[in-house]
Design an enzyme around this catalytic site. Structure first.
Site, PDB file in Angstrom:
ATOM      1  N   THR A 177       0.864  -1.173   0.000  1.00  0.00           N
ATOM      2  CA  THR A 177       0.000   0.000   0.000  1.00  0.00           C
ATOM      3  C   THR A 177       0.903   1.226   0.000  1.00  0.00           C
ATOM      4  O   THR A 177       1.633   1.479   0.948  1.00  0.00           O
ATOM      5  CB  THR A 177      -0.916   0.020   1.235  1.00  0.00           C
ATOM      6  OG1 THR A 177      -1.769  -1.120   1.184  1.00  0.00           O
ATOM      7  CG2 THR A 177      -1.769   1.283   1.258  1.00  0.00           C
TER       8      THR A 177
ATOM      9  N   LYS B 255      -7.292   1.442  -2.869  1.00  0.00           N
ATOM     10  CA  LYS B 255      -6.901   1.012  -1.516  1.00  0.00           C
ATOM     11  C   LYS B 255      -7.105   2.144  -0.508  1.00  0.00           C
ATOM     12  O   LYS B 255      -7.466   1.901   0.651  1.00  0.00           O
ATOM     13  CB  LYS B 255      -5.447   0.559  -1.512  1.00  0.00           C
ATOM     14  CG  LYS B 255      -4.936   0.052  -0.148  1.00  0.00           C
ATOM     15  CD  LYS B 255      -5.733  -1.138   0.368  1.00  0.00           C
ATOM     16  CE  LYS B 255      -5.308  -1.554   1.780  1.00  0.00           C
ATOM     17  NZ  LYS B 255      -3.988  -2.172   1.849  1.00  0.00           N
TER      18      LYS B 255
ATOM     19  N   LYS C  77       0.481   4.921   8.411  1.00  0.00           N
ATOM     20  CA  LYS C  77       1.106   5.255   7.119  1.00  0.00           C
ATOM     21  C   LYS C  77       0.052   5.371   6.029  1.00  0.00           C
ATOM     22  O   LYS C  77       0.038   6.337   5.243  1.00  0.00           O
ATOM     23  CB  LYS C  77       2.140   4.189   6.769  1.00  0.00           C
ATOM     24  CG  LYS C  77       2.767   4.318   5.386  1.00  0.00           C
ATOM     25  CD  LYS C  77       2.115   3.414   4.337  1.00  0.00           C
ATOM     26  CE  LYS C  77       2.300   1.948   4.638  1.00  0.00           C
ATOM     27  NZ  LYS C  77       1.728   1.090   3.558  1.00  0.00           N
TER      28      LYS C  77
END
Length: 302
Positions: free
Chosen positions: A105, A180, A248
Site C-alpha cells: 500500500t 486502496k 502510514k
C-alpha cells in the site's frame, strides 16, 4: 501495447518482503509450482519458505536479475523507492520484458512513477495493493485492487488468482492505490465504531460476545466487526495488520484527499486516535488494539 504479452510457462517469480502477509503470499506461489526467489531484510523471516524450496537471493539486484515476474510486499513508500529505484534496485537490474507487481500500500503518485520508469526500460508494472489482513493472505482470499495497463493485468491474473479471490482491474497506473485509499478510509471510521460499540456493550453490563451475535449479521455488520471485534474481546492484539502501517496508509490518504480538495474529518479523527495509540507503545500491535484506548479511557472516566 503494440504486441500481445504473455508470461512464460516456466517463469521465475521474485518475491520481495516476507512479513505478516508476504510470507503466506509467497508460499502460495511456491505451492503452485513456481520457482520463487526470495529477498527480505531479515533472512530468518523467510526460513519456512526456504525450507519449502524457495531460493534465497542476497540482494534485490540478484533477485531482479534472476526473475521474470517480481512481486513486492514491503512496508512503506520509502521501501518501494529503495527496492525499485535505488542503484541496485529492480528498475536498473530486471530484464527487459519483466513484469513488476507492487502489492505494497503506497502512494498513487509513486505507482504512476513506477509504471513510467518500468515502461521506459521495457518492463510492465502494476500497482496491486490488497485487503484482507493476515487471514486473507493465509487463506489466499485477498481483495486485490489493480492499476496499470489492462493488457498487463489480463496476463498476470493467473498469478494473482493464487493470492486472492476478489481481483478487480480499477484503471490506469495509480488506480489500484487510490482504490486502496478508499478501502482504508472506510475501515478507519468503521474501526472507531467497532471499538465504541464493544466498549459500550462492556460498560452497560452486557456480554459483548452475545452482543456480537446479534449485531454482526445485521445492518451494523462489517469485516472488522466480524473478524477483529472477537480478537479485541479475547485480548488478542497480535498484528494481522500493524498500527504503524495503518497510520502510514491514513497519512497517504489524507495527503491525496488534500490534493483533491476533499474533506475527510472521519479519517482525520481515526488517524489522531491511532497516533495516540502508537505513542503509548502500540505501534507494532494489530489495528484492533485501538480497543485498548477505549478501555483505558473508560477506566479513567469511571
Amino acid at each position: 501495447m503494440k504486441t500481445l504479452l504473455a508470461i512464460k510457462q516456466n517463469s521465475k517469480i521474485g518475491f520481495v518482503g516476507t512479513g505478516v502477509m508476504g510470507k503466506s503470499m509467497a508460499g502460495h506461489l511456491l505451492m503452485a509450482g513456481y520457482e520463487v526467489n526470495i529477498y527480505t531484510r531479515t533472512k530468518n523471516k523467510a526460513e519456512s519458505l526456504l525450507n519449502a524450496g524457495a531460493v534465497w537471493r542476497e540482494t534485490v539486484q540478484q533477485l531482479a536479475e534472476n526473475s521474470d515476474i517480481i512481486v513486492s510486499m514491503v512496508g512503506y513508500p520509502k521501501d518501494v523507492e529503495e527496492i525499485y529505484f535505488g542503484e541496485h534496485g529492480i528498475i536498473n537490474h530486471a530484464k527487459s520484458g519483466s513484469f513488476l507487481i507492487d502489492m505494497t500500500t503506497s502512494s498513487p503518485s509513486l505507482a504512476a512513477k513506477l509504471y513510467q520508469e518500468a515502461l521506459a526500460k521495457g518492463m510492465y508494472a502494476l500497482d496491486a495493493p490488497v485487503s484482507g489482513g493476515d487471514v486473507g493472505a493465509k487463506e489466499a482470499r485477498l481483495a486485490i485492487m489493480v492499476g496499470g495497463d489492462e493488457e498487463v493485468f489480463n496476463v498476470l491474473v493467473p498469478i494473482l488468482n493464487y493470492l486472492g479471490k476478489n481481483i478487480v482491474y480499477q484503471g490506469k497506473a495509480g488506480a489500484g492505490q487510490h482504490t486502496k485509499m478508499c478501502n482504508q478510509i472506510a475501515i478507519a471510521s468503521n474501526m472507531i465504531g467497532v471499538c465504541e460499540a464493544m466498549a459500550y456493550a462492556q460498560k452497560s453490563g452486557l456480554n459483548p460476545d452475545t452482543v456480537l451475535k446479534s449485531i454482526a449479521s445485521g445492518a451494523a455488520g462489517s469485516w472488522s466487526l466480524s473478524n477483529l471485534a472477537p480478537r479485541m474481546l479475547a485480548n488478542d492484539f497480535a498484528p494481522g495488520f500493524y498500527v504503524k502501517h495503518f497510520i502510514k496508509d491514513m497519512t497517504i490518504a489524507l495527503g491525496a484527499a488534500k490534493e483533491m480538495g476533499l474533506l475527510t474529518p472521519g479519517l482525520e479523527l481515526a488517524k489522531s486516535l491511532y497516533e495516540k495509540l502508537a505513542a503509548e507503545g502500540e505501534e507494532n500491535s494489530g489495528t484492533q488494539s485501538l480497543y485498548k484506548l477505549y478501555t483505558s479511557l473508560s477506566s479513567v472516566n469511571s
